[in-house]
Design a protein around this motif. Structure first.
Motif, PDB file in Angstrom:
ATOM      1  N   HIS A  87      76.573   4.688  37.869  1.00  9.87           N
ATOM      2  CA  HIS A  87      77.577   4.835  38.923  1.00  9.87           C
ATOM      3  C   HIS A  87      78.996   4.809  38.371  1.00  9.87           C
ATOM      4  CE1 HIS A  87      80.150   3.620  42.309  1.00  9.87           C
ATOM      5  NE2 HIS A  87      79.361   4.450  42.979  1.00  9.87           N
ATOM      6  N   ASP A  88      79.302   3.814  37.540  1.00 14.40           N
ATOM      7  CA  ASP A  88      80.687   3.636  37.083  1.00 14.40           C
ATOM      8  C   ASP A  88      81.071   4.587  35.954  1.00 14.40           C
ATOM      9  OD1 ASP A  88      80.727   1.636  38.937  1.00 14.40           O
ATOM     10  OD2 ASP A  88      80.961  -0.010  37.495  1.00 14.40           O
ATOM     11  N   HIS A  89      80.196   4.799  35.009  1.00 13.17           N
ATOM     12  CA  HIS A  89      80.533   5.640  33.857  1.00 13.17           C
ATOM     13  C   HIS A  89      80.310   7.128  34.147  1.00 13.17           C
ATOM     14  CE1 HIS A  89      81.150   6.791  29.691  1.00 13.17           C
ATOM     15  NE2 HIS A  89      80.017   7.474  29.756  1.00 13.17           N
ATOM     16  N   TYR A  90      79.149   7.446  34.703  1.00 12.87           N
ATOM     17  CA  TYR A  90      78.805   8.843  34.944  1.00 12.87           C
ATOM     18  C   TYR A  90      79.254   9.340  36.315  1.00 12.87           C
ATOM     19  CZ  TYR A  90      75.941   8.383  30.773  1.00 12.87           C
ATOM     20  OH  TYR A  90      75.508   8.154  29.494  1.00 12.87           O
ATOM     21  N   GLY A  91      79.627   8.410  37.191  1.00  9.50           N
ATOM     22  CA  GLY A  91      80.095   8.798  38.519  1.00  9.50           C
ATOM     23  C   GLY A  91      79.013   9.338  39.430  1.00  9.50           C
ATOM     24  N   LEU A  92      77.762   8.960  39.193  1.00  8.37           N
ATOM     25  CA  LEU A  92      76.668   9.470  40.013  1.00  8.37           C
ATOM     26  C   LEU A  92      76.673   8.813  41.389  1.00  8.37           C
ATOM     27  CD1 LEU A  92      73.712   9.644  37.469  1.00  8.37           C
ATOM     28  CD2 LEU A  92      75.347  11.417  38.100  1.00  8.37           C
ATOM     29  N   SER A  93      76.243   9.555  42.375  1.00  7.74           N
ATOM     30  CA  SER A  93      76.175   9.040  43.744  1.00  7.74           C
ATOM     31  C   SER A  93      74.982   8.108  43.897  1.00  7.74           C
ATOM     32  CB  SER A  93      76.045  10.196  44.731  1.00  7.74           C
ATOM     33  OG  SER A  93      74.772  10.818  44.594  1.00  7.74           O
ATOM     34  N   TRP A  94      75.061   7.254  44.925  1.00  3.46           N
ATOM     35  CA  TRP A  94      73.936   6.365  45.230  1.00  3.46           C
ATOM     36  C   TRP A  94      72.693   7.201  45.519  1.00  3.46           C
ATOM     37  CZ3 TRP A  94      75.631   2.283  43.326  1.00  3.46           C
ATOM     38  CH2 TRP A  94      76.864   1.733  43.643  1.00  3.46           C
ATOM     39  N   ARG A  95      72.890   8.285  46.180  1.00  2.52           N
ATOM     40  CA  ARG A  95      71.787   9.173  46.560  1.00  2.52           C
ATOM     41  C   ARG A  95      71.065   9.717  45.322  1.00  2.52           C
ATOM     42  NH1 ARG A  95      70.391  11.304  51.181  1.00  2.52           N
ATOM     43  NH2 ARG A  95      69.442  13.357  51.263  1.00  2.52           N
ATOM     44  N   LYS A  96      71.833  10.183  44.357  1.00  2.53           N
ATOM     45  CA  LYS A  96      71.233  10.752  43.144  1.00  2.53           C
ATOM     46  C   LYS A  96      70.504   9.672  42.336  1.00  2.53           C
ATOM     47  CE  LYS A  96      72.110  14.027  39.516  1.00  2.53           C
ATOM     48  NZ  LYS A  96      73.020  15.050  39.029  1.00  2.53           N
ATOM     49  N   ILE A  97      71.100   8.480  42.248  1.00  2.00           N
ATOM     50  CA  ILE A  97      70.465   7.376  41.526  1.00  2.00           C
ATOM     51  C   ILE A  97      69.177   6.961  42.231  1.00  2.00           C
ATOM     52  CG2 ILE A  97      70.723   5.005  40.700  1.00  2.00           C
ATOM     53  CD1 ILE A  97      73.793   5.598  40.566  1.00  2.00           C
ATOM     54  N   TYR A 102      63.655   5.830  42.706  1.00  2.00           N
ATOM     55  CA  TYR A 102      62.614   5.667  43.722  1.00  2.00           C
ATOM     56  C   TYR A 102      61.978   6.972  44.168  1.00  2.00           C
ATOM     57  CZ  TYR A 102      64.744   1.066  44.088  1.00  2.00           C
ATOM     58  OH  TYR A 102      65.249  -0.178  43.808  1.00  2.00           O
ATOM     59  N   ASP A 103      62.459   8.084  43.618  1.00  2.00           N
ATOM     60  CA  ASP A 103      62.005   9.395  44.065  1.00  2.00           C
ATOM     61  C   ASP A 103      62.254   9.553  45.570  1.00  2.00           C
ATOM     62  OD1 ASP A 103      61.036  11.914  43.422  1.00  2.00           O
ATOM     63  OD2 ASP A 103      58.959  11.374  43.889  1.00  2.00           O
ATOM     64  N   ASP A 104      63.314   8.876  46.044  1.00  6.38           N
ATOM     65  CA  ASP A 104      63.666   8.904  47.465  1.00  6.38           C
ATOM     66  C   ASP A 104      65.169   8.703  47.597  1.00  6.38           C
ATOM     67  OD1 ASP A 104      64.042   8.580  50.186  1.00  6.38           O
ATOM     68  OD2 ASP A 104      62.506   7.027  50.403  1.00  6.38           O
ATOM     69  N   PRO A 105      65.925   9.774  47.838  1.00  4.10           N
ATOM     70  CA  PRO A 105      67.374   9.649  47.913  1.00  4.10           C
ATOM     71  C   PRO A 105      67.862   8.797  49.082  1.00  4.10           C
ATOM     72  CG  PRO A 105      66.676  11.881  48.475  1.00  4.10           C
ATOM     73  CD  PRO A 105      65.466  11.142  47.996  1.00  4.10           C
ATOM     74  N   GLU A 106      66.985   8.486  50.027  1.00  4.60           N
ATOM     75  CA  GLU A 106      67.379   7.665  51.175  1.00  4.60           C
ATOM     76  C   GLU A 106      67.438   6.171  50.838  1.00  4.60           C
ATOM     77  OE1 GLU A 106      68.489   9.121  53.917  1.00  4.60           O
ATOM     78  OE2 GLU A 106      68.074  10.995  52.882  1.00  4.60           O
ATOM     79  N   LYS A 107      66.940   5.772  49.700  1.00  5.88           N
ATOM     80  CA  LYS A 107      66.912   4.343  49.333  1.00  5.88           C
ATOM     81  C   LYS A 107      68.227   3.905  48.681  1.00  5.88           C
ATOM     82  CE  LYS A 107      62.084   3.473  49.306  1.00  5.88           C
ATOM     83  NZ  LYS A 107      61.091   2.563  48.819  1.00  5.88           N
ATOM     84  N   GLN A 108      69.325   4.370  49.228  1.00  9.28           N
ATOM     85  CA  GLN A 108      70.634   4.072  48.676  1.00  9.28           C
ATOM     86  C   GLN A 108      70.985   2.587  48.763  1.00  9.28           C
ATOM     87  OE1 GLN A 108      73.582   6.970  50.128  1.00  9.28           O
ATOM     88  NE2 GLN A 108      71.814   8.199  50.727  1.00  9.28           N
ATOM     89  N   SER A 109      70.562   1.911  49.820  1.00 10.45           N
ATOM     90  CA  SER A 109      70.888   0.488  49.947  1.00 10.45           C
ATOM     91  C   SER A 109      70.176  -0.325  48.860  1.00 10.45           C
ATOM     92  CB  SER A 109      70.538  -0.041  51.336  1.00 10.45           C
ATOM     93  OG  SER A 109      69.170   0.121  51.598  1.00 10.45           O
ATOM     94  N   SER A 110      68.977   0.086  48.465  1.00 11.57           N
ATOM     95  CA  SER A 110      68.280  -0.600  47.372  1.00 11.57           C
ATOM     96  C   SER A 110      69.035  -0.423  46.060  1.00 11.57           C
ATOM     97  CB  SER A 110      66.859  -0.049  47.216  1.00 11.57           C
ATOM     98  OG  SER A 110      66.099  -0.302  48.368  1.00 11.57           O
ATOM     99  N   VAL A 111      69.579   0.766  45.848  1.00 10.17           N
ATOM    100  CA  VAL A 111      70.351   1.040  44.637  1.00 10.17           C
ATOM    101  C   VAL A 111      71.641   0.229  44.644  1.00 10.17           C
ATOM    102  CG1 VAL A 111      71.622   2.829  43.387  1.00 10.17           C
ATOM    103  CG2 VAL A 111      69.348   3.311  44.275  1.00 10.17           C
ATOM    104  N   ARG A 112      72.268   0.099  45.795  1.00  8.76           N
ATOM    105  CA  ARG A 112      73.499  -0.700  45.873  1.00  8.76           C
ATOM    106  C   ARG A 112      73.223  -2.166  45.556  1.00  8.76           C
ATOM    107  NH1 ARG A 112      74.742   2.376  50.987  1.00  8.76           N
ATOM    108  NH2 ARG A 112      75.995   4.105  50.260  1.00  8.76           N
ATOM    109  N   ARG A 113      72.075  -2.666  45.993  1.00 10.67           N
ATOM    110  CA  ARG A 113      71.705  -4.051  45.655  1.00 10.67           C
ATOM    111  C   ARG A 113      71.493  -4.191  44.147  1.00 10.67           C
ATOM    112  NH1 ARG A 113      69.041  -3.565  50.505  1.00 10.67           N
ATOM    113  NH2 ARG A 113      67.021  -3.096  49.563  1.00 10.67           N
ATOM    114  N   MET A 114      70.852  -3.187  43.548  1.00  8.10           N
ATOM    115  CA  MET A 114      70.681  -3.212  42.089  1.00  8.10           C
ATOM    116  C   MET A 114      72.036  -3.181  41.397  1.00  8.10           C
ATOM    117  SD  MET A 114      67.469  -0.705  41.223  1.00  8.10           S
ATOM    118  CE  MET A 114      67.504  -1.037  39.464  1.00  8.10           C
TER     119      MET A 114
END
Length: 124
Positions: A87-97, A102-114
């Motif tokens: 997120h910080d270095h590559y500037g990737l969106s929560w959706r892409k991460i 998770y093979d699920d772009p909707e799990k953005q809140s899980s990525v934010r917790r990580m």
């Protein structure tokens, strides 16, 4: 990182790395020397029948779960730090991460917790 895993034969592999450049915190060395890696790999290869018909001693089973869980927790922390980098270095969106993890772009809140966890681990 130049960690390599080379398959040497049907059931064998060799892992190599440069201690200074690839393992500055000693995580790889400790996982090998403490047998964490061996127990975790054994767990990956274990059949489901082992859960209902265990052949290991109780002590061995306790050591196996201890080491597998310790390595699992370490890997979770390292993955959280990788999310911070993505997120910080590559500037990737929560959706892409989320799609990558998770093979699920909707799990953005899980990525934010990580991400939050990763920032805590690196002291930011």
């Amino acid at each position: 990182m130049s960690v390599t895993v080379t398959k040497t034969s049907g059931g064998s592999a060799e892992i190599t790395w440069q201690r200074r450049g690839d393992d500055p915190h000693g995580y790889l060395v400790r996982s090998v020397e403490s047998e964490q890696l061996a127990y975790a790999l054994e767990s990956l290869g274990a059949s489901e029948a082992g859960h209902t018909e265990p052949t290991a001693t109780e002590e061995y089973a306790l050591q196996a779960v201890k080491h597998t869980a310790e390595l699992g927790r370490l890997l979770e922390r390292r993955a959280a730090v990788q999310v911070v980098q993505l997120h910080d270095h590559y500037g990737l969106s929560w959706r892409k991460i989320a799609a990558a993890i998770y093979d699920d772009p909707e799990k953005q809140s899980s990525v934010r917790r990580m991400y939050d966890s990763g920032r805590r681990h690196i002291g930011v």
